[in-house]
Design a protein around this motif. Structure first.
Motif, short mmCIF file in Angstrom:
data_model
loop_
_atom_site.label_atom_id
_atom_site.label_comp_id
_atom_site.label_asym_id
_atom_site.label_seq_id
_atom_site.Cartn_x
_atom_site.Cartn_y
_atom_site.Cartn_z
N TYR A 1 23.43 0.66 32.37
CA TYR A 1 22.36 0.67 31.39
C TYR A 1 21.71 -0.71 31.36
CZ TYR A 1 20.31 1.17 26.67
OH TYR A 1 19.47 1.22 25.58
N TYR A 2 20.37 -0.73 31.35
CA TYR A 2 19.65 -1.99 31.22
C TYR A 2 18.59 -1.83 30.14
CZ TYR A 2 16.80 -6.07 32.19
OH TYR A 2 16.11 -7.24 32.06
N PHE A 3 18.54 -2.80 29.25
CA PHE A 3 17.71 -2.71 28.06
C PHE A 3 17.00 -4.05 27.89
CE2 PHE A 3 16.97 -3.52 23.63
CZ PHE A 3 16.92 -2.33 22.94
N ASP B 1 35.48 9.18 18.90
CA ASP B 1 34.06 9.02 19.19
C ASP B 1 33.85 7.68 19.91
OD1 ASP B 1 31.41 9.61 19.30
OD2 ASP B 1 31.05 9.56 17.14
N PHE B 2 32.65 7.46 20.41
CA PHE B 2 32.35 6.26 21.18
C PHE B 2 31.12 5.57 20.60
CE2 PHE B 2 34.59 9.13 23.94
CZ PHE B 2 35.49 8.32 24.61
N PRO B 3 31.10 4.23 20.61
CA PRO B 3 29.89 3.52 20.20
C PRO B 3 28.74 3.82 21.15
CG PRO B 3 31.78 2.02 20.29
CD PRO B 3 32.19 3.30 20.96
N HIS B 4 27.52 3.75 20.64
CA HIS B 4 26.35 4.00 21.49
C HIS B 4 26.14 2.81 22.43
CE1 HIS B 4 24.14 1.20 18.96
NE2 HIS B 4 24.52 1.88 17.89
N ALA B 5 25.22 2.97 23.36
CA ALA B 5 25.06 1.98 24.43
C ALA B 5 24.45 0.67 23.94
CB ALA B 5 24.19 2.57 25.56
N THR C 1 18.66 3.78 32.83
CA THR C 1 20.01 4.33 32.75
C THR C 1 20.30 5.14 34.00
OG1 THR C 1 19.83 4.52 30.34
CG2 THR C 1 21.61 5.73 31.39
N ASN C 2 21.43 4.87 34.64
CA ASN C 2 21.95 5.68 35.74
C ASN C 2 23.34 6.16 35.34
OD1 ASN C 2 19.84 5.38 37.75
ND2 ASN C 2 20.46 3.26 37.88
N ALA C 3 23.54 7.46 35.34
CA ALA C 3 24.82 8.02 34.90
C ALA C 3 25.26 9.09 35.89
CB ALA C 3 24.70 8.61 33.50
N SER C 4 26.52 9.01 36.31
CA SER C 4 27.08 10.04 37.19
C SER C 4 28.40 10.52 36.60
CB SER C 4 27.30 9.48 38.60
OG SER C 4 28.07 8.29 38.56
N GLN C 5 28.73 11.76 36.89
CA GLN C 5 29.91 12.37 36.29
C GLN C 5 30.45 13.46 37.23
OE1 GLN C 5 29.07 14.26 32.55
NE2 GLN C 5 31.20 14.38 31.94
N ILE C 6 31.77 13.55 37.31
CA ILE C 6 32.41 14.61 38.07
C ILE C 6 33.53 15.20 37.22
CG2 ILE C 6 34.03 13.02 39.22
CD1 ILE C 6 33.78 14.87 41.71
N GLY C 7 33.61 16.51 37.23
CA GLY C 7 34.62 17.19 36.43
C GLY C 7 35.17 18.41 37.14
N ILE D 1 18.06 -8.49 25.68
CA ILE D 1 18.40 -8.08 27.04
C ILE D 1 19.86 -7.68 27.08
CG2 ILE D 1 18.56 -8.81 29.45
CD1 ILE D 1 16.32 -10.80 28.89
N LEU D 2 20.13 -6.47 27.51
CA LEU D 2 21.51 -5.99 27.57
C LEU D 2 21.73 -5.24 28.88
CD1 LEU D 2 24.27 -5.60 26.23
CD2 LEU D 2 23.41 -3.51 25.21
N PRO D 3 22.36 -5.87 29.88
CA PRO D 3 22.81 -5.14 31.07
C PRO D 3 24.29 -4.80 30.91
CG PRO D 3 22.76 -7.50 31.52
CD PRO D 3 22.45 -7.33 30.05
N MET D 4 24.64 -3.54 30.98
CA MET D 4 26.03 -3.16 30.78
C MET D 4 26.37 -1.95 31.64
SD MET D 4 25.90 -0.11 28.90
CE MET D 4 27.35 -0.01 27.89
N ASP D 5 27.68 -1.77 31.86
CA ASP D 5 28.16 -0.55 32.50
C ASP D 5 29.44 -0.12 31.81
OD1 ASP D 5 30.06 -2.30 33.49
OD2 ASP D 5 29.48 -2.09 35.59
N GLN D 6 29.85 1.11 32.09
CA GLN D 6 31.01 1.66 31.39
C GLN D 6 31.62 2.81 32.20
OE1 GLN D 6 30.22 2.64 27.32
NE2 GLN D 6 32.29 3.32 26.88
#
Length: 409
Positions: free
Chosen positions: A236-238, A393-397, A207-213, A277-282
């Motif tokens: 996210y890669y699983f 709310d949001f679904p999990h990865a 998992t690589n996650a970046s955020q700016i606020g 196998i689940l490669p995803m981004d959001q």
């Protein structure tokens, strides 16, 4: 001490009279069926694959087949943390923080242990070795503009890389069952009321996650007004092998006892699939405005609005599908996968949302909130408060994981 039940010597000889007796079933007598007569059966009817599984189980002298087993649950963990604070001016501060966390868990099965040590009966889950390393970086900039205005800017980046591993046990081929396994020596078997061997093979999670606020606050008379924006992006890669060798469940419904179903080869349920196998981004975006209003010396009102559009999870491999009940009823089939059952839609089919998310962007996710606080007597001893909010709310990865490792993928 974990407790399980395995076949006794008498059971392997076809005699289930003791294990089906009230002494082994909390006072309840079980009358076995499906080939059993008076709770006995010719062992020649036993499944070859089930008998081959016995060499991976401990033996027992307990008349009910009870055994106890231990598990290794050692761990080695470390964490490094560093922070720098810089007072650039009296009204301007900057900070940076970095943290690294590592955890290693050795294989739960030690030399001489049986395959039962892969299952944690207390938590109903499989045990695996694990090696994980996580990084966290945070940067912040805070500025004060006079006595009534503050602006706070933050940036964070998090990365985690986790590998889980399990020892080789067996797959269906190893037991003599002609069922393919997508990973060698991996199989998940559950025998109701007896034991479970939960070998899910090697797994990888990245998992690589970046955020700016940014948060802006100002005071104007009786109002404290806040405005803010937040944007985040994660990848996210699983990959796991939970069902690569099949998830075999012996329910006990066919003979009356889980171990009876096992030895007779009566599988109550089988879940089988390729590697998960689940490669995803959001993407995520959120904006808000809020006001805290001192309406009177005894009444404070807080109200605001947040906007959080939902963009969905983008499966970068394209392994996603939808189901249309209308297409199913009208026998409309996919033009992308022409052999798919009627009603299924895949990327590229008419009616499938653009992209690889399987849904349309939800732009109208507005979250209002309001609250009031009333100091009833004015002396601070009795307060009445009320509030209302609408949030999303949001679904999990792993929301689309089952889709991604189902046919035709």
């Amino acid at each position: 001490a974990n407790i399980a039940r395995v076949p006794t010597a008498a059971m392997l000889a076809g005699d289930f009279t003791t294990v089906a007796s009230p002494a082994c079933n909390g006072g309840r007598q079980i009358a076995l069926r499906g080939g059993f007569v008076n709770n006995r059966v010719d062992p020649a009817q036993f499944s070859r694959a089930a008998l081959n599984m016995m060499k991976f189980l401990p033996t027992t002298t307990d008349p009910c087949g009870e055994v106890t087993y231990s598990q290794r649950k050692d761990s080695n963990e470390w964490q490094y943390l560093g922070r720098i604070d810089y007072q650039r001016t009296a009204d301007h501060t900057i900070f940076g923080r970095y943290m690294a966390t590592q955890a290693s868990i050795p294989n739960p099965v030690r030399e001489g242990d049986s395959a039962l040590s892969l299952f944690d009966a207390a938590n109903n889950m499989g045990l695996q070795g694990m090696d994980g390393l996580s990084h966290s970086l945070a940067l912040g900039d805070t500025r004060v503009f006079g006595s009534n205005v503050v602006n706070s800017l933050r940036f964070v980046f998090n990365r985690s890389a986790v590998t889980r591993f399990a020892p080789d046990t067996f797959d269906p081929y190893d037991l003599g069952s002609d069922v393919y396994s997508y990973a060698p020596h991996v199989m998940w078997a559950r025998v109701q009321g007896a034991f479970e061997i939960q070998n899910q093979g090697n797994s990888r999670f990245l998992t690589n996650a970046s955020q700016i606020g940014d948060d802006f606050t100002m005071v104007r008379g009786d109002h404290q007004i806040s405005l803010g924006a937040n944007a985040a992006y994660w990848k996210y890669y699983f990959q796991t092998h939970a069902r690569s060798g099949g998830f075999w469940i012996f329910t006990g419904q066919l003979t009356g006892l889980g171990l009876g179903d096992l030895l007779m080869g009566r599988v109550g349920r089988l879940e089988h699939g390729g590697p998960a196998i689940l490669p995803m981004d959001q993407w995520y975006v959120g904006l808000y405005a809020q006001d805290t209003w001192r309406a009177s010396p005894r009444v404070t009102i807080n109200y605001g609005l947040r906007w959080e559009p939902y963009f969905g999870q983008n499966v970068t491999s394209g392994a996603v599908y939808n189901f249309s009940r209308e297409n199913f009823r009208n026998n409309v089939r996919s033009q992308t996968f022409v052999n798919a059952p009627a009603g299924l839609l895949y990327p590229g089919d008419n009616g499938f949302p653009p992209g690889q998310r399987g849904l349309y962007t939800q732009w109208l996710n507005f979250s209002p909130r309001a609250g009031v606080g009333w100091d009833v007597s004015g002396d601070g001893r009795t307060a009445v408060r009320a509030s209302y909010s609408l949030t999303y709310d949001f679904p999990h990865a792993e929301y689309l994981l089952i889709n991604a490792n189902s046919p035709p993928y």
